[in-house]
Design a protein around this motif. Structure first.
Motif, PDB file in Angstrom:
ATOM      1  N   PRO A 218     -14.061 -14.772  35.949  1.00 44.85           N
ATOM      2  CA  PRO A 218     -12.785 -14.947  36.648  1.00 44.85           C
ATOM      3  C   PRO A 218     -12.534 -16.414  37.015  1.00 44.85           C
ATOM      4  O   PRO A 218     -13.451 -17.129  37.404  1.00 44.85           O
ATOM      5  N   GLY A 219     -11.293 -16.836  36.837  1.00 42.47           N
ATOM      6  CA  GLY A 219     -10.900 -18.188  37.196  1.00 42.47           C
ATOM      7  C   GLY A 219     -11.116 -19.229  36.125  1.00 42.47           C
ATOM      8  O   GLY A 219     -10.689 -20.381  36.280  1.00 42.47           O
ATOM      9  N   ALA A 220     -11.767 -18.852  35.026  1.00 41.55           N
ATOM     10  CA  ALA A 220     -12.112 -19.839  33.997  1.00 41.55           C
ATOM     11  C   ALA A 220     -11.232 -19.751  32.757  1.00 41.55           C
ATOM     12  O   ALA A 220     -11.476 -20.479  31.797  1.00 41.55           O
ATOM     13  N   VAL A 221     -10.226 -18.892  32.772  1.00 42.06           N
ATOM     14  CA  VAL A 221      -9.483 -18.595  31.548  1.00 42.06           C
ATOM     15  C   VAL A 221      -8.047 -19.114  31.665  1.00 42.06           C
ATOM     16  O   VAL A 221      -7.381 -18.908  32.690  1.00 42.06           O
ATOM     17  N   SER A 222      -7.582 -19.776  30.606  1.00 38.93           N
ATOM     18  CA  SER A 222      -6.262 -20.395  30.685  1.00 38.93           C
ATOM     19  C   SER A 222      -5.645 -20.597  29.315  1.00 38.93           C
ATOM     20  O   SER A 222      -6.331 -20.616  28.291  1.00 38.93           O
ATOM     21  N   ILE A 223      -4.325 -20.753  29.346  1.00 43.29           N
ATOM     22  CA  ILE A 223      -3.546 -21.212  28.194  1.00 43.29           C
ATOM     23  C   ILE A 223      -2.773 -22.434  28.653  1.00 43.29           C
ATOM     24  O   ILE A 223      -2.141 -22.421  29.715  1.00 43.29           O
TER      25      ILE A 223
ATOM     26  N   VAL B 285      -0.845 -13.484  35.086  1.00 45.10           N
ATOM     27  CA  VAL B 285      -1.580 -13.949  36.269  1.00 45.10           C
ATOM     28  C   VAL B 285      -2.514 -12.868  36.808  1.00 45.10           C
ATOM     29  O   VAL B 285      -3.641 -13.163  37.247  1.00 45.10           O
ATOM     30  N   ARG B 286      -2.104 -11.611  36.782  1.00 45.24           N
ATOM     31  CA  ARG B 286      -2.949 -10.547  37.323  1.00 45.24           C
ATOM     32  C   ARG B 286      -4.058 -10.128  36.362  1.00 45.24           C
ATOM     33  O   ARG B 286      -4.926  -9.336  36.726  1.00 45.24           O
ATOM     34  N   GLU B 287      -4.021 -10.687  35.148  1.00 44.48           N
ATOM     35  CA  GLU B 287      -5.126 -10.490  34.215  1.00 44.48           C
ATOM     36  C   GLU B 287      -6.171 -11.598  34.360  1.00 44.48           C
ATOM     37  O   GLU B 287      -7.173 -11.589  33.650  1.00 44.48           O
ATOM     38  N   GLY B 288      -5.901 -12.546  35.241  1.00 49.76           N
ATOM     39  CA  GLY B 288      -6.828 -13.655  35.423  1.00 49.76           C
ATOM     40  C   GLY B 288      -6.663 -14.758  34.408  1.00 49.76           C
ATOM     41  O   GLY B 288      -7.575 -15.565  34.211  1.00 49.76           O
ATOM     42  N   ILE B 289      -5.485 -14.827  33.787  1.00 46.96           N
ATOM     43  CA  ILE B 289      -5.220 -15.855  32.783  1.00 46.96           C
ATOM     44  C   ILE B 289      -4.126 -16.772  33.309  1.00 46.96           C
ATOM     45  O   ILE B 289      -2.994 -16.347  33.551  1.00 46.96           O
ATOM     46  N   ARG B 290      -4.472 -18.040  33.509  1.00 42.14           N
ATOM     47  CA  ARG B 290      -3.504 -19.022  33.973  1.00 42.14           C
ATOM     48  C   ARG B 290      -2.757 -19.621  32.768  1.00 42.14           C
ATOM     49  O   ARG B 290      -3.351 -19.825  31.716  1.00 42.14           O
ATOM     50  N   VAL B 291      -1.456 -19.902  32.962  1.00 42.80           N
ATOM     51  CA  VAL B 291      -0.656 -20.482  31.884  1.00 42.80           C
ATOM     52  C   VAL B 291       0.141 -21.654  32.449  1.00 42.80           C
ATOM     53  O   VAL B 291       0.912 -21.495  33.407  1.00 42.80           O
ATOM     54  N   ASN B 292      -0.058 -22.825  31.858  1.00 41.32           N
ATOM     55  CA  ASN B 292       0.602 -24.050  32.297  1.00 41.32           C
ATOM     56  C   ASN B 292       1.036 -24.857  31.077  1.00 41.32           C
ATOM     57  O   ASN B 292       0.690 -24.533  29.936  1.00 41.32           O
ATOM     58  N   CYS B 293       1.779 -25.925  31.337  1.00 39.40           N
ATOM     59  CA  CYS B 293       2.105 -26.847  30.247  1.00 39.40           C
ATOM     60  C   CYS B 293       2.050 -28.272  30.742  1.00 39.40           C
ATOM     61  O   CYS B 293       2.177 -28.553  31.942  1.00 39.40           O
ATOM     62  N   VAL B 294       1.851 -29.179  29.808  1.00 40.00           N
ATOM     63  CA  VAL B 294       1.870 -30.609  30.087  1.00 40.00           C
ATOM     64  C   VAL B 294       3.100 -31.189  29.392  1.00 40.00           C
ATOM     65  O   VAL B 294       3.418 -30.817  28.262  1.00 40.00           O
ATOM     66  N   ASN B 295       3.814 -32.053  30.109  1.00 38.09           N
ATOM     67  CA  ASN B 295       5.052 -32.634  29.589  1.00 38.09           C
ATOM     68  C   ASN B 295       4.876 -34.136  29.356  1.00 38.09           C
ATOM     69  O   ASN B 295       5.141 -34.941  30.258  1.00 38.09           O
TER      70      ASN B 295
END
Length: 259
Positions: free
Chosen positions: A130-135, A172-182
């Protein structure tokens, strides 16, 4: 963060990871302890130490096979950096329907395909860590600032920004964060090719640098550092965020020099 190994034990997939910003991201994640797979249609420039898989993001079957192959090779997948994309120059009258379809297919649907096939692997990793997963998506300042002669490119990156927010809410409730860089205008191979086509490449480079308040182009390494932050454990509470790396272009309104 130089010398940190905060990605130790984490596995990442970087699309478009064999050149430009993607190669810089791949190199940085490797240096910080991650095992990294690169997905690119031309893998000849993939950084040493990465597992390279050849695939075109416009081909759904190829993306699925490449993502699955990367996940098998790495053993799991904690981070997807969806970076593959192309540029476009012109007003709405300068690009025909075929070019609009091509750019949107790569810049938007390419990210959809990568996420679609990475999500099963990311969900498994989120359950275990948990907390380590992202897009993390590579978006652009063009999503939030009106730039001349970038209608098609801006539309594609505006879609990426909206996609990022929607996906952040969905997962978010699956523990997957999603962000972008501009990024602002970055010193990448695409910008180099664009400058080569100008009547006066030196003057065009100076004009691109001058429109960013810092007075220079953004480096690929600077964008990579922002991606690594968003993808890494230090950003465990960051999701649905667009991080500008643009030399102040998005938010600053400077008076003319000398005034």
């Amino acid at each position: 963060m130089t010398g940190t190994r905060d990605f130790e034990g984490m596995n990442a997939l970087v699309t478009g990871g064999a050149s430009g910003i993607g190669a810089a991201v791949t190199t940085l994640l490797l240096a910080r302890g991650a095992r990294v797979a690169v997905l690119d249609r031309d893998i000849t420039g993939a950084p040493a130490g990465a597992f390279a898989v050849e695939a075109d993001v416009t081909d759904d079957a190829a993306v699925r096979a490449a993502v699955d192959r990367a996940a098998v090779e790495l053993g799991s997948l904690h981070t997807l950096v969806s970076n593959a994309g192309i540029g476009a120059v012109g007003t709405v009258t300068d690009n025909d329907d075929a070019e609009w379809a091509r750019v949107l297919d790569i810049n938007v649907l390419g990210m959809v395909r990568a996420a679609r096939h990475a999500l099963p692997h990311l969900r498994r990793a989120a359950a275990e860590r948990p907390g380590a997963v992202s897009i993390t998506h590579t978006c652009s300042i063009a999503a939030t600032a009106g730039l001349p002669r970038r209608a098609l490119y801006s539309a594609s990156k505006g879609a990426v920004l909206s996609l990022t927010l929607a996906m952040a809410a969905d997962h978010v409730r699956e523990g997957i964060r999603v962000n972008c860089v501009n990024p602002g205008t970055a010193d990448t191979p695409w910008i180099g090719r664009l400058l080569d086509q100008a009547d006066d490449p030196a003057a065009e480079r100076a004009a691109l640098a001058a429109r960013q308040p810092l007075g220079r182009l953004v480096s690929a390494d600077e964008v990579a550092a922002a991606v690594a932050y968003l993808a890494g454990p230090a950003a465990a509470s960051v999701t649905g965020t667009a991080l500008a790396v643009d030399g102040g272009m998005q938010g600053l309104r400077l008076r003319p020099a000398g005034s």
